[in-house]
Design a protein around this motif. Structure first.
Motif, short mmCIF file in Angstrom:
data_model
loop_
_atom_site.label_atom_id
_atom_site.label_comp_id
_atom_site.label_asym_id
_atom_site.label_seq_id
_atom_site.Cartn_x
_atom_site.Cartn_y
_atom_site.Cartn_z
N ASN A 151 47.63 -66.81 -18.37
CA ASN A 151 46.23 -67.16 -18.49
C ASN A 151 46.02 -68.58 -17.96
O ASN A 151 46.85 -69.46 -18.15
CB ASN A 151 45.77 -67.08 -19.94
CG ASN A 151 45.71 -65.65 -20.44
OD1 ASN A 151 45.87 -64.71 -19.67
ND2 ASN A 151 45.49 -65.49 -21.71
N PHE A 152 44.90 -68.80 -17.28
CA PHE A 152 44.61 -70.08 -16.68
C PHE A 152 43.12 -70.35 -16.81
O PHE A 152 42.32 -69.62 -16.23
CB PHE A 152 45.04 -70.10 -15.21
CG PHE A 152 44.80 -71.38 -14.51
CD1 PHE A 152 45.58 -72.48 -14.78
CD2 PHE A 152 43.78 -71.50 -13.57
CE1 PHE A 152 45.37 -73.69 -14.12
CE2 PHE A 152 43.56 -72.69 -12.92
CZ PHE A 152 44.36 -73.79 -13.19
N GLU A 153 42.78 -71.36 -17.59
CA GLU A 153 41.38 -71.70 -17.87
C GLU A 153 40.61 -70.46 -18.30
O GLU A 153 40.91 -69.87 -19.31
CB GLU A 153 40.75 -72.42 -16.67
CG GLU A 153 41.37 -73.77 -16.41
CD GLU A 153 40.72 -74.53 -15.27
OE1 GLU A 153 39.64 -74.14 -14.82
OE2 GLU A 153 41.31 -75.53 -14.85
N ASN A 154 39.62 -70.00 -17.50
CA ASN A 154 38.83 -68.83 -17.91
C ASN A 154 39.31 -67.54 -17.22
O ASN A 154 38.60 -66.56 -17.17
CB ASN A 154 37.35 -69.06 -17.64
CG ASN A 154 37.08 -69.29 -16.17
OD1 ASN A 154 37.98 -69.50 -15.37
ND2 ASN A 154 35.81 -69.26 -15.79
N GLN A 179 45.63 -63.09 -11.88
CA GLN A 179 44.66 -63.53 -12.87
C GLN A 179 43.25 -63.22 -12.34
O GLN A 179 42.99 -63.33 -11.14
CB GLN A 179 44.75 -65.05 -13.11
CG GLN A 179 46.06 -65.51 -13.67
CD GLN A 179 47.11 -65.78 -12.60
OE1 GLN A 179 46.81 -65.95 -11.45
NE2 GLN A 179 48.35 -65.80 -13.02
N LYS A 206 38.82 -63.12 -13.80
CA LYS A 206 37.84 -63.30 -14.86
C LYS A 206 37.56 -61.95 -15.52
O LYS A 206 37.41 -60.95 -14.83
CB LYS A 206 36.53 -63.85 -14.30
CG LYS A 206 36.58 -65.27 -13.86
CD LYS A 206 35.21 -65.73 -13.40
CE LYS A 206 35.24 -67.20 -13.03
NZ LYS A 206 33.92 -67.68 -12.62
#
Length: 150
Positions: A37-40, A89, A91
């Motif tokens: 996971n990375f930020e959003n 990844q 959104k």
């Protein structure tokens, strides 16, 4: 005599049918990967069969409608024999617009020109709900002997 031959034939076929099925269908599946996971963005790992209908996996495409299309690198999946995996990844709100396309061909070495094969469309939401096979972690390599120069 004919009856005996027929019975032998049926008995032999029943033995073959009850043996271990080496051609069990390998189904694709996916997992959420918290480590990616990375930020959003949410990390996903998708597992796909190395072979489909006698063809070899040669490419993995990811697309988001009207935004991006990319070819992703895949590798042998750790702990899942017969599978390859890819991690990416995205959104969460883009899941409905996401498309996954696998290309399979006769090219076993996954290089060069693809002359024939098939494409498979996948849905990430369905893959996340698909049944996952049991992970089998390979044993560690044997320890090396140490030579102290004696």
């Amino acid at each position: 005599m004919r009856i005996i031959l027929v019975l032998c034939f049926l008995w032999a076929n029943s033995l073959l049918a009850c043996g271990k099925d080496e051609t069990a269908k390998i189904e694709p599946f996916a997992k959420m990967e918290q480590d990616y996971n990375f930020e959003n963005l949410i990390g996903y790992e998708v597992f796909v069969p190395e072979m489909s209908k006698g063809y070899y996996l040669t490419s993995f495409y990811l697309g988001i409608k009207d935004s991006v299309a990319a070819s992703l690198d895949f590798s042998e999946a750790f702990g899942y024999k017969g599978y390859y995996s890819v991690i990416f990844q995205v959104k969460p709100e883009k899941l409905d617009a996401l498309s996954l396309t696998l290309s399979y061909s006769t090219t076993k070495d996954k290089k060069g020109m693809v002359l024939c094969g098939e494409q498979v469309q996948l849905n990430l939401k369905e893959l996340l709900n698909a049944k996952q096979p049991k992970m089998v972690v390979p044993p560690p390599p044997p320890p090396r002997e140490v030579n102290n120069g004696v």
